[in-house]
Design a protein around this motif. Structure first.
Motif, PDB file in Angstrom:
ATOM      1  N   ILE A  39      71.814   8.545   9.078  1.00  0.00           N
ATOM      2  CA  ILE A  39      71.109   7.277   9.234  1.00  0.00           C
ATOM      3  C   ILE A  39      70.018   7.510  10.273  1.00  0.00           C
ATOM      4  O   ILE A  39      70.285   8.039  11.355  1.00  0.00           O
ATOM      5  CB  ILE A  39      72.078   6.165   9.671  1.00  0.00           C
ATOM      6  CG1 ILE A  39      73.118   5.930   8.569  1.00  0.00           C
ATOM      7  CG2 ILE A  39      71.323   4.882   9.974  1.00  0.00           C
ATOM      8  CD1 ILE A  39      74.268   5.054   8.981  1.00  0.00           C
ATOM      9  N   GLU A  43      66.206   2.552  11.698  1.00  0.00           N
ATOM     10  CA  GLU A  43      66.394   2.154  10.308  1.00  0.00           C
ATOM     11  C   GLU A  43      67.272   0.905  10.225  1.00  0.00           C
ATOM     12  O   GLU A  43      68.163   0.697  11.042  1.00  0.00           O
ATOM     13  CB  GLU A  43      67.077   3.307   9.565  1.00  0.00           C
ATOM     14  CG  GLU A  43      67.091   3.169   8.061  1.00  0.00           C
ATOM     15  CD  GLU A  43      67.612   4.433   7.366  1.00  0.00           C
ATOM     16  OE1 GLU A  43      67.374   4.566   6.175  1.00  0.00           O
ATOM     17  OE2 GLU A  43      68.261   5.260   8.019  1.00  0.00           O
ATOM     18  N   PHE A  45      69.979  -0.198   7.964  1.00  0.00           N
ATOM     19  CA  PHE A  45      70.791   0.487   6.962  1.00  0.00           C
ATOM     20  C   PHE A  45      71.936  -0.404   6.517  1.00  0.00           C
ATOM     21  O   PHE A  45      72.631  -0.990   7.337  1.00  0.00           O
ATOM     22  CB  PHE A  45      71.343   1.783   7.563  1.00  0.00           C
ATOM     23  CG  PHE A  45      71.927   2.719   6.539  1.00  0.00           C
ATOM     24  CD1 PHE A  45      71.117   3.637   5.885  1.00  0.00           C
ATOM     25  CD2 PHE A  45      73.282   2.682   6.244  1.00  0.00           C
ATOM     26  CE1 PHE A  45      71.658   4.505   4.948  1.00  0.00           C
ATOM     27  CE2 PHE A  45      73.816   3.537   5.298  1.00  0.00           C
ATOM     28  CZ  PHE A  45      73.004   4.458   4.655  1.00  0.00           C
ATOM     29  N   MET A  47      75.553  -0.852   4.326  1.00  0.00           N
ATOM     30  CA  MET A  47      76.676  -0.244   3.637  1.00  0.00           C
ATOM     31  C   MET A  47      77.222  -1.298   2.696  1.00  0.00           C
ATOM     32  O   MET A  47      77.730  -2.328   3.125  1.00  0.00           O
ATOM     33  CB  MET A  47      77.743   0.193   4.628  1.00  0.00           C
ATOM     34  CG  MET A  47      77.278   1.333   5.515  1.00  0.00           C
ATOM     35  SD  MET A  47      78.540   1.771   6.718  1.00  0.00           S
ATOM     36  CE  MET A  47      77.858   3.297   7.352  1.00  0.00           C
ATOM     37  N   LYS A  55      83.644   0.852   3.506  1.00  0.00           N
ATOM     38  CA  LYS A  55      82.435   0.606   4.293  1.00  0.00           C
ATOM     39  C   LYS A  55      82.767   0.102   5.695  1.00  0.00           C
ATOM     40  O   LYS A  55      82.152   0.539   6.670  1.00  0.00           O
ATOM     41  CB  LYS A  55      81.525  -0.391   3.565  1.00  0.00           C
ATOM     42  CG  LYS A  55      82.185  -1.711   3.204  1.00  0.00           C
ATOM     43  CD  LYS A  55      81.341  -2.487   2.234  1.00  0.00           C
ATOM     44  CE  LYS A  55      81.764  -3.931   2.057  1.00  0.00           C
ATOM     45  NZ  LYS A  55      83.178  -4.177   1.749  1.00  0.00           N
ATOM     46  N   CYS A  58      84.015   2.874   7.876  1.00  0.00           N
ATOM     47  CA  CYS A  58      82.893   3.683   8.363  1.00  0.00           C
ATOM     48  C   CYS A  58      82.271   3.049   9.600  1.00  0.00           C
ATOM     49  O   CYS A  58      81.960   3.723  10.583  1.00  0.00           O
ATOM     50  CB  CYS A  58      81.825   3.830   7.275  1.00  0.00           C
ATOM     51  SG  CYS A  58      82.156   5.218   6.194  1.00  0.00           S
ATOM     52  N   LEU A  59      82.104   1.733   9.565  1.00  0.00           N
ATOM     53  CA  LEU A  59      81.521   1.025  10.697  1.00  0.00           C
ATOM     54  C   LEU A  59      82.422   1.165  11.922  1.00  0.00           C
ATOM     55  O   LEU A  59      81.947   1.408  13.034  1.00  0.00           O
ATOM     56  CB  LEU A  59      81.352  -0.454  10.336  1.00  0.00           C
ATOM     57  CG  LEU A  59      80.320  -1.221  11.148  1.00  0.00           C
ATOM     58  CD1 LEU A  59      78.933  -0.834  10.711  1.00  0.00           C
ATOM     59  CD2 LEU A  59      80.518  -2.716  11.003  1.00  0.00           C
ATOM     60  N   VAL A 167      72.465   1.685  18.729  1.00  0.00           N
ATOM     61  CA  VAL A 167      72.774   1.306  17.357  1.00  0.00           C
ATOM     62  C   VAL A 167      73.498  -0.033  17.395  1.00  0.00           C
ATOM     63  O   VAL A 167      74.415  -0.220  18.192  1.00  0.00           O
ATOM     64  CB  VAL A 167      73.692   2.350  16.679  1.00  0.00           C
ATOM     65  CG1 VAL A 167      74.017   1.929  15.261  1.00  0.00           C
ATOM     66  CG2 VAL A 167      73.049   3.732  16.691  1.00  0.00           C
ATOM     67  N   LEU A 169      75.847  -2.518  15.220  1.00  0.00           N
ATOM     68  CA  LEU A 169      76.672  -2.585  14.014  1.00  0.00           C
ATOM     69  C   LEU A 169      76.945  -4.040  13.678  1.00  0.00           C
ATOM     70  O   LEU A 169      77.265  -4.835  14.559  1.00  0.00           O
ATOM     71  CB  LEU A 169      77.997  -1.855  14.260  1.00  0.00           C
ATOM     72  CG  LEU A 169      77.888  -0.427  14.781  1.00  0.00           C
ATOM     73  CD1 LEU A 169      79.265   0.129  15.079  1.00  0.00           C
ATOM     74  CD2 LEU A 169      77.170   0.455  13.772  1.00  0.00           C
ATOM     75  N   THR A 199      68.278   0.712  15.699  1.00  0.00           N
ATOM     76  CA  THR A 199      68.927   1.009  14.434  1.00  0.00           C
ATOM     77  C   THR A 199      69.980  -0.066  14.136  1.00  0.00           C
ATOM     78  O   THR A 199      70.860  -0.304  14.955  1.00  0.00           O
ATOM     79  CB  THR A 199      69.633   2.379  14.510  1.00  0.00           C
ATOM     80  OG1 THR A 199      68.717   3.326  15.046  1.00  0.00           O
ATOM     81  CG2 THR A 199      70.118   2.807  13.145  1.00  0.00           C
ATOM     82  N   ILE A 201      72.991  -1.162  11.542  1.00  0.00           N
ATOM     83  CA  ILE A 201      73.812  -0.754  10.403  1.00  0.00           C
ATOM     84  C   ILE A 201      74.677  -1.946  10.043  1.00  0.00           C
ATOM     85  O   ILE A 201      75.433  -2.437  10.883  1.00  0.00           O
ATOM     86  CB  ILE A 201      74.715   0.446  10.768  1.00  0.00           C
ATOM     87  CG1 ILE A 201      73.853   1.610  11.254  1.00  0.00           C
ATOM     88  CG2 ILE A 201      75.563   0.859   9.561  1.00  0.00           C
ATOM     89  CD1 ILE A 201      74.650   2.800  11.723  1.00  0.00           C
ATOM     90  N   ALA A 214      67.735  -4.427   3.805  1.00  0.00           N
ATOM     91  CA  ALA A 214      67.861  -3.043   4.258  1.00  0.00           C
ATOM     92  C   ALA A 214      66.664  -2.175   3.898  1.00  0.00           C
ATOM     93  O   ALA A 214      65.991  -2.394   2.897  1.00  0.00           O
ATOM     94  CB  ALA A 214      69.130  -2.435   3.683  1.00  0.00           C
TER      95      ALA A 214
END
Lengths: 348, 274
Positions: A39, A43, A45, A47, A55, A58-59, A167, A169, A199, A201, A214
């Motif tokens: 990533i 960005e 991004f 999921m 997903k 992952c976070l 980042v 989230l 960033t 996500i 996104a």
């Protein structure tokens, strides 16, 4: 922004979060299964995937609430495994916001600075600023219980952003809001991200949300990423039947039917809005495929009508068309340019 | 506010409620009444005359003060033990998931469901087997068994209302485990712990059965309730017991009332955060 080849690897200096062959198993369940992902910094991004697709895990791996069973995670070039959540330059906006009910809004926002030992005046000033950023200036003395859902969401956002994370989230950030507010927050989140350059996500099961906000989207299924790309890539050129089906509501055409349309014997996808209903005297042009069909159901949806039809053999086609006064059992001719069909690689 | 549209209780029901309240509270009023009587050998009704001299008598008697002080000590220490252990147990059961979890939490609650006499006998034989001499500390251990239950129940109920993501949010924002407990968990379970602690204190303060079984002999065995039992057998100075009873009522009633208000308020606000 990211060129045509969405699988391009980013150079180290531009990677915000890197997953290398990351797996997270819970007993026999492979919640996340051999995920490779880069990533980019700055960005937005997304999921995207159905519930249980991995997903959110992952976070949580990025946030540090979960540790990978195997594989390697890097955040801004630093190894993340074994680093507790409170030492990561990452902040989370939780699905239920997780505001502290016993603190007022300002103290909620200032919490991260308080536990880091920032002095009182400075942290309150910074928190006021963060509240201003999310258009909640003056709400500092209220308790979270006195706010609406949308306002709580903004407080959660301010509480995360005040720490200046590398980042951010967002776990289903708009899931609890009603439609109107959701659309408004989509716009605001997007412009906030542009303004801050952080960033973002975010995890969602809502494909519309992912596509509209996104820069790039990763589609998850059963613990694996099945496709990564810009929204138009995954929408126009799905690589698997799962993606075609999950992103938007595509018609998935069988290899037999694809062949009958003059293409190779492979699965292909066709968006409902690409199909036209031909009038009786109209003749199909060159490079346009046309088939007789029978209406199996009609769903009026306001601006358009969704018409489900049965074509040659067992092939079912959904058509999005302006209301056409069609009824169950009507016979009609459907036509679409051959170029609108997207042939997918292999079986999946 | 009661609205006019709400159906009113029929008079029969009102009468029943009134009788019920009288049934519960008239005996308590008698205790107050006989604390002021001049007749010291029997409960004559109505009392022949009224006096406040028994309060002075109580003030003078060292054995009463010893008993009160012992009871306060035992109840405080048992409550403190229960607060620590009960909270830890509740936190553990709230956060973890394992096979047999429900049975474990049943085991925690069992001591309060068991008749005191069973707990008492069990503890007495356990202390005998382990060769622990009976003292104030054995009484404290005995009381702690049921005090833990009260704290555990209160704490667990509050923990369950705490959203798990709040703890994660705190960690996410940079707080370590200790800071998270101090700034996020404790403020939210604090009133439940206070309520549980007060109930535990009140339970311990007037406990008789378990105390009888776990007490040794001498001054260290005579908690206030035990002293009162002994006193009932004696024919002299009966109103003294009533004066002490009033004292006990005040000591136990205030914390129970406070606990009630504390948990009620918390219920008002706790749901609002979600």
């Amino acid at each position: 922004m990211f060129g045509r080849d969405f699988k391009m690897t980013l150079s180290n200096a531009t990677v915000a979060v890197r997953f290398q062959d990351v797996s997270r198993h819970f007993g026999n369940v492979r919640a996340v299964d051999a995920v490779d992902l880069d990533i980019a910094r700055g960005e937005f991004f997304a999921m995207l995937g159905p519930s249980g697709s991995g997903k959110t895990t992952c976070l949580r791996l990025i946030a540090g609430f979960e540790q990978p069973t195997s594989g390697h995670i890097e955040i801004f070039g630093e190894t993340a495994e074994g680093v507790p959540p409170y030492r990561r330059a990452v902040n989370t906006v939780f699905q239920d916001y997780a505001l502290f009910p016993h603190m007022n809004v300002l103290d909620n926002v200032a919490y991260g600075l308080m536990v880091k030992g920032v002095d009182r005046n400075q942290r309150l000033a910074k928190s006021e600023e963060a509240l201003k950023l999310v258009a909640l200036a003056g709400y500092g003395s209220r308790k979270p219980g006195q706010l609406s859902g949308g306002q709580r969401q903004r407080v959660a956002l301010a509480r995360a952003l005040v720490n200046e994370p590398k980042v951010l989230l967002l776990d289903e950030p708009l899931g609890a809001l009603d439609l109107k507010l959701r659309e408004q927050m989509q716009v605001e989140l997007k412009s906030l991200q542009r303004k801050l350059g952080i960033t973002f996500i975010f995890v969602t099961h809502d494909q519309g949300e992912a596509l509209s906000m996104a820069d790039r989207v990763a589609i998850f299924n059963e613990g694996r990423i099945v496709q990564v790309g810009r929204p138009e890539d995954v929408y126009e050129r799905p690589q698997t039947r799962f993606v075609a089906d999950f992103v938007g509501s595509s018609n998935v055409l069988s290899p037999d039917f694809t062949k009958a349309c003059g293409l190779g014997a492979n699965w292909s996808s066709l968006r409902p809005e690409k199909i036209r209903v031909l009038s009786a005297k109209e003749k199909a042009a060159r490079d346009v495929v046309s088939f007789p069909a029978q209406v199996t159901s009609v769903h009026y949806q306001g601006a358009i009508t969704r018409i489900n039809t049965r074509v040659k053999g067992d092939q079912v086609l959904s058509v999005s068309a302006p209301a056409a006064g069609l009824a169950l059992g009507d016979k009609l001719t459907l036509a679409w340019p051959r170029s609108a069909m997207h042939v997918m690689g292999g079986e999946a | 506010m009661r609205s006019n549209l709400e159906p009113r209780a029929p008079w029969g029901l009102k009468l029943a409620a009134l009788l019920c309240v009288l049934f519960l509270h008239v005996p308590l009023l008698l205790i107050f009444l006989y604390a002021f009587t001049t007749e010291e050998k029997s409960y004559q009704f109505p009392p022949p005359a009224y006096t406040t001299k028994w309060f002075a008598v109580v003030w003078e008697r060292q054995d009463i003060w010893d008993a009160i002080w012992l009871s306060v000590k035992i109840a405080s220490i048992a409550t403190a033990v229960a607060l620590v252990l009960g909270t830890l147990a509740a936190a553990a059961l709230w956060k973890s998931r394992f096979i047999g979890k429900d049975y474990i939490s049943l085991l925690f609650i069992l001591p309060i469901a068991l008749p005191g006499i069973i707990t008492g006998i069990a503890l007495r034989s356990a202390f005998n087997v382990a060769d622990i001499p009976f003292s104030m500390w054995t009484i404290i251990l005995g009381h702690a068994t049921f005090c833990i239950v009260v704290v555990f129940n209160n704490a667990l109920a509050r923990f369950r209302r705490l959203s798990g993501s709040m703890i994660e949010a705190s960690m996410d924002l940079g707080a370590d485990g200790f800071q998270t407990f101090r700034y996020v968990v404790l403020p939210q379970i604090g009133s439940a712990l206070l309520a549980g602690g007060m109930l535990a204190f009140a339970l311990s303060f007037d406990e008789v059965i378990v105390t009888t079984f776990t007490a040794g002999t001498g001054v260290d065995a005579k908690t206030l309730p035990i002293w009162m039992l002994d006193e009932l057998i004696r024919p002299r100075q009966r109103p003294v017991t009533n004066v002490v009873a009033i004292f006990v009522m005040c000591v136990t009633f205030i914390p129970i009332l406070a606990a009630y208000y504390l948990t009620r308020d918390a219920e008002h606000t706790a749901g609002a955060g979600k």
